[in-house]
Design an enzyme around this catalytic site. Structure first.
Site, PDB file in Angstrom:
ATOM      1  N   SER A 141      21.021 -41.707  34.185  1.00 24.83           N
ATOM      2  CA  SER A 141      21.237 -42.424  35.478  1.00 24.83           C
ATOM      3  C   SER A 141      21.668 -41.362  36.522  1.00 24.83           C
ATOM      4  CB  SER A 141      22.106 -43.564  35.478  1.00 24.83           C
ATOM      5  OG  SER A 141      21.431 -44.559  34.559  1.00 24.83           O
TER       6      SER A 141
ATOM      7  N   HIS B 233      16.250 -44.854  37.112  1.00 26.07           N
ATOM      8  CA  HIS B 233      15.227 -43.992  36.221  1.00 26.07           C
ATOM      9  C   HIS B 233      13.616 -44.277  36.614  1.00 26.07           C
ATOM     10  CE1 HIS B 233      18.233 -43.615  32.715  1.00 26.07           C
ATOM     11  NE2 HIS B 233      19.013 -44.429  33.335  1.00 26.07           N
TER      12      HIS B 233
ATOM     13  N   HIS C  89      16.302 -47.627  26.956  1.00 22.58           N
ATOM     14  CA  HIS C  89      17.362 -47.963  26.500  1.00 22.58           C
ATOM     15  C   HIS C  89      17.306 -49.048  25.511  1.00 22.58           C
ATOM     16  CE1 HIS C  89      18.417 -46.194  30.240  1.00 22.58           C
ATOM     17  NE2 HIS C  89      19.356 -45.599  29.875  1.00 22.58           N
TER      18      HIS C  89
ATOM     19  N   MET D 252      25.638 -45.884  27.223  1.00 18.80           N
ATOM     20  CA  MET D 252      24.906 -47.029  26.308  1.00 18.80           C
ATOM     21  C   MET D 252      23.271 -46.362  25.907  1.00 18.80           C
ATOM     22  SD  MET D 252      25.094 -49.815  29.210  1.00 18.80           S
ATOM     23  CE  MET D 252      26.760 -50.327  29.721  1.00 18.80           C
TER      24      MET D 252
HETATM   25  N1  HPA Z   1      30.729 -47.593  30.436  1.00 17.24           N
HETATM   26  C1  HPA Z   1      29.476 -47.706  29.714  1.00 17.24           C
HETATM   27  N2  HPA Z   1      28.511 -46.731  30.220  1.00 17.24           N
HETATM   28  C2  HPA Z   1      28.495 -46.176  31.244  1.00 17.24           C
HETATM   29  C3  HPA Z   1      29.777 -46.437  32.132  1.00 17.24           C
HETATM   30  C4  HPA Z   1      30.773 -47.093  31.617  1.00 17.24           C
HETATM   31  O1  HPA Z   1      31.979 -47.252  32.074  1.00 17.24           O
HETATM   32  N3  HPA Z   1      29.474 -45.556  33.152  1.00 17.24           N
HETATM   33  C5  HPA Z   1      28.227 -45.132  33.217  1.00 17.24           C
HETATM   34  N4  HPA Z   1      27.659 -45.497  32.002  1.00 17.24           N
END
Ligand code: HPA
Length: 276
Positions: A32, A63, A87, A215
């Site tokens: 991202s 994305h 994802h 994630m």
């Molecule tokens: N948690 C999970 N995924 C993420 C975060 C977060 O704080 N920041 C960017 N991706």
């Protein structure tokens, strides 16, 4: 009956190869807010995901959803860049999430760089830091290798003792030192998402040994390992994870940080890839 994962990867690979008309030395997946790296390539061929057989669609803001293939500036190194990934939280199966990695493998690509945006779990991390992934903990609790085994994809029980290449980590640290870029190193913990974590979950993750949380990445890295690809992993710490600072976390902030560190990130990644 739907075709096997192996056949789908072959079909995608053939399609991509026909469209780009060249071999690929290194594949890169951009997280991202990190999409700008693809723009730095020269002699680009662009293939939107919707044109590639069996590829899913990018549904997440930040994305783009296209494969960009080109050469690194001032080199003859051919790089295939995923400007956006798939994802699990988008509703895709892990077969769909990892098909691009299987396709790169089917194209003969042996070198992979996975990048992502992540929350900083380690108290010493600051938003904007880059973290080399030394290892991961799969708290998604799902393996992309589950299912009927196909020997053509790799081993049934692949070793995971060095998912992120030691050699690539050494190179990344050398390049960062030369560039004067702060590059920390740590453990990436993956969750299914899409909600961010609670402060209690983050405290638990820290106890379990996580330095960053996100994630993505882990299913791709597991598949790459099974296929015998060498993987580099870099997280951009876009925010302090939940509960560390008294502030909510949001996706705009995550993308904004990507744009802020973009130049530094692109330069670092380019110089690392040259030595991979
Ligand atoms: N948690 C999970 N995924 C993420 C975060 C977060 O704080 N920041 C960017 N991706």
């Amino acid at each position: 009956m739907t075709s096997s994962i192996f056949d789908r990867a072959q079909t995608s690979a053939r399609f991509i190869r026909d469209r780009i008309n060249s071999d690929v030395d290194v594949a890169v997946v951009l997280g991202s807010g990190l999409g700008a790296f693809a723009e730095t390539l020269e002699d680009k061929a662009i293939v939107p995901y919707e044109e590639i057989p069996d590829f899913a669609r990018s549904t997440v803001e930040g994305h783009s959803g296209r494969l960009v293939v080109g050469t690194l500036p001032e080199t003859s190194i051919s790089v295939a860049v995923m400007q956006g990934r798939f994802h699990y939280y988008e509703g895709y199966s892990l077969d769909e999430v990892t098909l691009p990695i299987r396709a790169f493998g089917a194209m003969g690509v042996k070198k992979l760089a996975l990048t992502n945006a992540a929350g900083g779990v380690n108290h010493s991390f600051k938003a904007g830091d880059l973290m080399l992934i030394s290892d991961h903990i799969n708290l998604m609790m799902l393996s992309p290798l589950r299912g009927q085994h196909d020997n053509r994809l790799g081993e049934r029980f692949p070793d995971m003792s060095e998912v992120y290449s030691r050699e690539y980590r050494r190179i990344a640290k050398e390049v960062a030192a030369e560039q004067g870029v702060r590059l920390t190193e740590g453990i990436y913990m993956s969750l299914q998402g899409p909600n961010y974590e609670t402060p209690a979950e983050i405290r638990m993750m820290r106890l379990l040994g996580a330095d960053a949380v996100g994630m993505s990445t882990v299913p791709e890295a597991i598949v790459a390992r099974q296929m015998g690809m060498k993987t580099l992993g870099i997280s951009l710490i876009t925010n302090a994870a939940a509960g560390i600072e008294d502030a909510p976390i949001n996706h705009s902030e995550v993308m904004e940080m990507g744009h802020r560190v973009s130049n530094q990130f692109c330069e670092l990644l380019t110089k690392i890839i040259v030595r991979m």
